[in-house]
Design a protein around this motif. Structure first.
Motif, PDB file in Angstrom:
ATOM      1  N   ALA A 123      17.044   8.876 -10.942  1.00  0.00           N
ATOM      2  CA  ALA A 123      14.929   9.397 -10.170  1.00  0.00           C
ATOM      3  C   ALA A 123      14.697   8.577  -9.862  1.00  0.00           C
ATOM      4  O   ALA A 123      15.030   7.653 -10.220  1.00  0.00           O
ATOM      5  CB  ALA A 123      14.066   9.911 -11.136  1.00  0.00           C
ATOM      6  N   THR A 124      13.904   8.670  -8.776  1.00  0.00           N
ATOM      7  CA  THR A 124      12.888   8.095  -7.752  1.00  0.00           C
ATOM      8  C   THR A 124      11.614   8.057  -7.651  1.00  0.00           C
ATOM      9  O   THR A 124      10.286   9.582  -7.707  1.00  0.00           O
ATOM     10  CB  THR A 124      13.732   7.718  -7.021  1.00  0.00           C
ATOM     11  OG1 THR A 124      15.187   7.300  -6.517  1.00  0.00           O
ATOM     12  CG2 THR A 124      13.485   6.437  -6.221  1.00  0.00           C
ATOM     13  N   VAL A 125      10.609   7.119  -7.660  1.00  0.00           N
ATOM     14  CA  VAL A 125       9.233   7.132  -7.708  1.00  0.00           C
ATOM     15  C   VAL A 125       8.505   6.104  -6.709  1.00  0.00           C
ATOM     16  O   VAL A 125       9.093   5.247  -5.957  1.00  0.00           O
ATOM     17  CB  VAL A 125       8.208   6.190  -9.023  1.00  0.00           C
ATOM     18  CG1 VAL A 125       6.992   7.285  -8.560  1.00  0.00           C
ATOM     19  CG2 VAL A 125       8.912   7.893  -9.783  1.00  0.00           C
ATOM     20  N   TYR A 126       7.825   6.972  -5.458  1.00  0.00           N
ATOM     21  CA  TYR A 126       8.077   6.266  -4.016  1.00  0.00           C
ATOM     22  C   TYR A 126       5.641   6.731  -3.903  1.00  0.00           C
ATOM     23  O   TYR A 126       5.600   7.317  -4.686  1.00  0.00           O
ATOM     24  CB  TYR A 126       8.006   7.312  -2.703  1.00  0.00           C
ATOM     25  CG  TYR A 126       9.521   7.466  -2.988  1.00  0.00           C
ATOM     26  CD1 TYR A 126      10.272   6.279  -2.084  1.00  0.00           C
ATOM     27  CD2 TYR A 126      10.559   7.994  -3.229  1.00  0.00           C
ATOM     28  CE1 TYR A 126      11.693   6.410  -2.268  1.00  0.00           C
ATOM     29  CE2 TYR A 126      12.104   8.199  -3.545  1.00  0.00           C
ATOM     30  CZ  TYR A 126      12.217   7.295  -2.424  1.00  0.00           C
ATOM     31  OH  TYR A 126      14.087   7.473  -2.305  1.00  0.00           O
ATOM     32  N   THR A 127       5.974   5.432  -3.620  1.00  0.00           N
ATOM     33  CA  THR A 127       4.591   5.568  -2.933  1.00  0.00           C
ATOM     34  C   THR A 127       4.473   4.924  -1.613  1.00  0.00           C
ATOM     35  O   THR A 127       5.056   4.263  -0.937  1.00  0.00           O
ATOM     36  CB  THR A 127       3.602   3.675  -3.858  1.00  0.00           C
ATOM     37  OG1 THR A 127       4.637   2.272  -3.221  1.00  0.00           O
ATOM     38  CG2 THR A 127       4.041   4.681  -5.273  1.00  0.00           C
ATOM     39  N   LEU A 128       3.047   5.201  -1.007  1.00  0.00           N
ATOM     40  CA  LEU A 128       3.420   5.440   0.572  1.00  0.00           C
ATOM     41  C   LEU A 128       3.666   3.668   1.120  1.00  0.00           C
ATOM     42  O   LEU A 128       2.910   2.566   1.186  1.00  0.00           O
ATOM     43  CB  LEU A 128       1.825   5.964   0.519  1.00  0.00           C
ATOM     44  CG  LEU A 128       1.080   5.857   2.547  1.00  0.00           C
ATOM     45  CD1 LEU A 128       2.569   6.539   2.810  1.00  0.00           C
ATOM     46  CD2 LEU A 128       0.038   5.918   2.762  1.00  0.00           C
ATOM     47  N   SER A 129       4.153   3.406   1.887  1.00  0.00           N
ATOM     48  CA  SER A 129       3.985   2.299   2.333  1.00  0.00           C
ATOM     49  C   SER A 129       4.695   2.896   3.706  1.00  0.00           C
ATOM     50  O   SER A 129       5.563   3.457   4.604  1.00  0.00           O
ATOM     51  CB  SER A 129       5.287   1.401   2.138  1.00  0.00           C
ATOM     52  OG  SER A 129       5.035  -0.065   3.368  1.00  0.00           O
ATOM     53  N   GLU A 130       4.433   2.076   5.139  1.00  0.00           N
ATOM     54  CA  GLU A 130       4.211   2.341   6.658  1.00  0.00           C
ATOM     55  C   GLU A 130       5.642   1.897   6.469  1.00  0.00           C
ATOM     56  O   GLU A 130       7.047   2.482   7.627  1.00  0.00           O
ATOM     57  CB  GLU A 130       3.523   1.242   7.434  1.00  0.00           C
ATOM     58  CG  GLU A 130       2.024   2.105   7.141  1.00  0.00           C
ATOM     59  CD  GLU A 130       1.896   3.799   7.885  1.00  0.00           C
ATOM     60  OE1 GLU A 130       2.915   4.385   8.585  1.00  0.00           O
ATOM     61  OE2 GLU A 130       1.480   4.598   6.722  1.00  0.00           O
ATOM     62  N   ARG A 131       6.045   0.882   5.932  1.00  0.00           N
ATOM     63  CA  ARG A 131       7.490  -0.200   6.220  1.00  0.00           C
ATOM     64  C   ARG A 131       8.230   0.523   4.767  1.00  0.00           C
ATOM     65  O   ARG A 131       7.976   0.305   3.709  1.00  0.00           O
ATOM     66  CB  ARG A 131       7.545  -1.519   6.315  1.00  0.00           C
ATOM     67  CG  ARG A 131       6.848  -1.774   7.379  1.00  0.00           C
ATOM     68  CD  ARG A 131       7.436  -3.619   7.750  1.00  0.00           C
ATOM     69  NE  ARG A 131       8.286  -3.687   7.480  1.00  0.00           N
ATOM     70  CZ  ARG A 131       7.685  -5.024   7.613  1.00  0.00           C
ATOM     71  NH1 ARG A 131       7.288  -5.750   8.019  1.00  0.00           N
ATOM     72  NH2 ARG A 131       9.842  -5.378   7.786  1.00  0.00           N
ATOM     73  N   ALA A 132       9.393   0.971   5.403  1.00  0.00           N
ATOM     74  CA  ALA A 132      10.399   1.479   4.339  1.00  0.00           C
ATOM     75  C   ALA A 132      10.721   0.896   3.389  1.00  0.00           C
ATOM     76  O   ALA A 132      11.804  -0.274   4.271  1.00  0.00           O
ATOM     77  CB  ALA A 132      10.680   2.595   4.599  1.00  0.00           C
ATOM     78  N   SER A 133      10.636   0.603   1.882  1.00  0.00           N
ATOM     79  CA  SER A 133      11.555  -0.437   1.293  1.00  0.00           C
ATOM     80  C   SER A 133      13.064  -0.111   1.586  1.00  0.00           C
ATOM     81  O   SER A 133      13.491  -1.555   1.185  1.00  0.00           O
ATOM     82  CB  SER A 133      11.323   0.147  -0.504  1.00  0.00           C
ATOM     83  OG  SER A 133      11.743   1.253  -0.609  1.00  0.00           O
ATOM     84  N   ASP A 134      13.529   0.607   2.072  1.00  0.00           N
ATOM     85  CA  ASP A 134      15.142   0.562   2.167  1.00  0.00           C
ATOM     86  C   ASP A 134      16.146   1.615   3.105  1.00  0.00           C
ATOM     87  O   ASP A 134      14.802   2.711   3.058  1.00  0.00           O
ATOM     88  CB  ASP A 134      16.012  -0.025   0.547  1.00  0.00           C
ATOM     89  CG  ASP A 134      15.495   1.458  -0.377  1.00  0.00           C
ATOM     90  OD1 ASP A 134      15.814   2.645   0.029  1.00  0.00           O
ATOM     91  OD2 ASP A 134      15.130   0.956  -1.556  1.00  0.00           O
ATOM     92  N   SER A 135      16.821   0.913   3.227  1.00  0.00           N
ATOM     93  CA  SER A 135      17.837   2.261   4.239  1.00  0.00           C
ATOM     94  C   SER A 135      17.967   4.183   4.099  1.00  0.00           C
ATOM     95  O   SER A 135      16.569   4.738   4.039  1.00  0.00           O
ATOM     96  CB  SER A 135      18.640   2.621   4.810  1.00  0.00           C
ATOM     97  OG  SER A 135      19.545   2.612   3.463  1.00  0.00           O
TER      98      SER A 135
END
Length: 381
Positions: free
Chosen positions: A242-254
């Motif tokens: 599982a993964t939880v994502y929040t909003l960012s204009e720049r992704a944290s990884d590929s």
């Protein structure tokens, strides 16, 4: 009828400054701080500001200037630009007496950056971002997005994809749109079981809903939280958990970047419509509401990750960020929950298992309850 703000004023010096707003009735209001630049934000119910032209442009003491405007349905905001790090000493309402109007009062004290940042770090966003106001008689401040005591807390669950957009597909033919809809229904049942939340699904059957309509659905529902549910596939490596994502204009990884690009191709969203709004209101909407909303989303994401780790496998660095369009409601804290990946055979086994779904639904429900805190509890109907 909106509250009417009749006037405002500042008094004090560089050590202590008082900000006062005259209003036509008693109100509940929230107060919280933002850093870099330093600001104090006062949230009010919908308010008609009858201030004189230019009022707020000139500051005094610890406040260099202030702005105000409508930020959403039923919500208005005053933003105090602080000349340096400050802390809220007191925030309260004074009843009107004789010919004196009701007054909203916020007292500020000068502090150090270290103390300012330490206070922000120690405070839990669901409670500490809003101070409890003292008033005569008693009123309580409301956490932005949370709702008053006794008022329904609305949680919107967004099952990804649907209809002509099946989402990811496993080698065995399992479709993402079916998995996430089944899980979302289980999560709704788990949340409703507590009696604390009003829960709405963006879709409750196999239909296609554009991303923009999903965002607008949450805003129109006056949601306090949006959880977008997915069970995706990736081309980068054999990702599992599982993964939880929040909003960012720049992704944290590929992986985050690839997923965001994949999801955002579902349709095109125009974004927040600021047509007809003044520059000042647009500035408040974008600069303040989004920052505040993202802070709440990050706090919930961390809470959710902590609960998920106790119940299921998670990916390395399970809290990630990317530019998912479905998370862009500027005034609704939003997260995207990847239950797992249909490209991974072990994940697929879990994703289609009813018992596993029940367990994770209860886990997410626990995280939602923890996020809102016991003070928001309400009795079942």
């Amino acid at each position: 009828m909106p509250v009417v703000a009749l006037g405002s004023r500042l008094a004090g010096d560089e050590k202590r400054t008082r900000f006062v707003v005259d209003v036509d009735r008693n109100v509940d209001f929230g107060v919280f701080a933002l850093a870099d630049p330093y600001r104090i934000v006062i949230d009010l119910p919908e308010t008609a500001f009858q201030f004189e032209r230019g009022e707020g442009a000139k500051g005094r003491g610890l406040v260099s200037a202030y702005r105000y405007g409508l930020i959403g349905p039923g919500k208005s905001r005053i933003v105090l630009d602080a000349s340096g790090p400050v802390k809220v000493d007191k925030a309260f309402v004074v009843d009107g007496v004789d010919d004196q109007p009701v007054r909203v009062v916020v007292d500020l004290l000068s502090t150090s950056r270290e103390d300012f940042m330490a206070a922000l770090a120690l405070q839990k966003p669901r409670t500490a971002a809003t101070l409890k106001t003292r008033s005569m008689p008693g009123h309580e401040a409301v956490r932005p997005g949370g709702g008053h005591e006794g008022r329904d807390i609305v949680v919107v669950i967004d099952p990804g994809h649907g209809g002509i957009d099946p989402g990811a597909k496993s080698r065995k033919g399992t479709l993402e749109k079916d998995v996430v809809l089944e899980f979302s229904r289980r999560l709704r049942a788990a949340l409703e079981k507590s009696g604390r939340f009003t829960v709405k699904l963006t879709r409750d059957d196999d239909v296609f809903i554009p991303l923009g309509k999903r965002v607008n659905f949450a805003r129109e529902a006056k949601a306090s939280l949006l959880i977008s549910v997915h069970a995706d596939s990736v081309r980068v490596g054999n990702v599992s958990g599982a993964t939880v994502y929040t909003l960012s204009e720049r992704a944290s990884d590929s992986v985050a970047a690839a997923l965001a690009e994949q999801e955002n191709r579902s349709d095109v969203i125009a974004g927040v419509d600021l047509t007809g709004e003044s520059d000042a209101v647009a500035d408040i909407l974008i600069d303040l509401v989004q920052r505040e909303t993202k802070n709440y989303a990050v706090f919930f994401a961390r809470t959710l990750v902590g609960e998920l780790k106790r119940s299921t496998g998670v990916v390395k660095n399970p809290h990630r960020s990317a530019g998912f369009r479905v998370l862009k409601a500027h005034d609704v804290p939003s997260v995207l929950l990847e239950l797992g990946y249909l490209t991974n055979p072990n994940d697929e086994k879990h994703l289609v298992d009813a018992e596993w779904q029940e367990t994770i639904a209860d886990t997410v429900s626990d995280a939602v309850s923890e996020y809102f805190g016991e003070r928001h509890a309400r009795a079942p109907f």
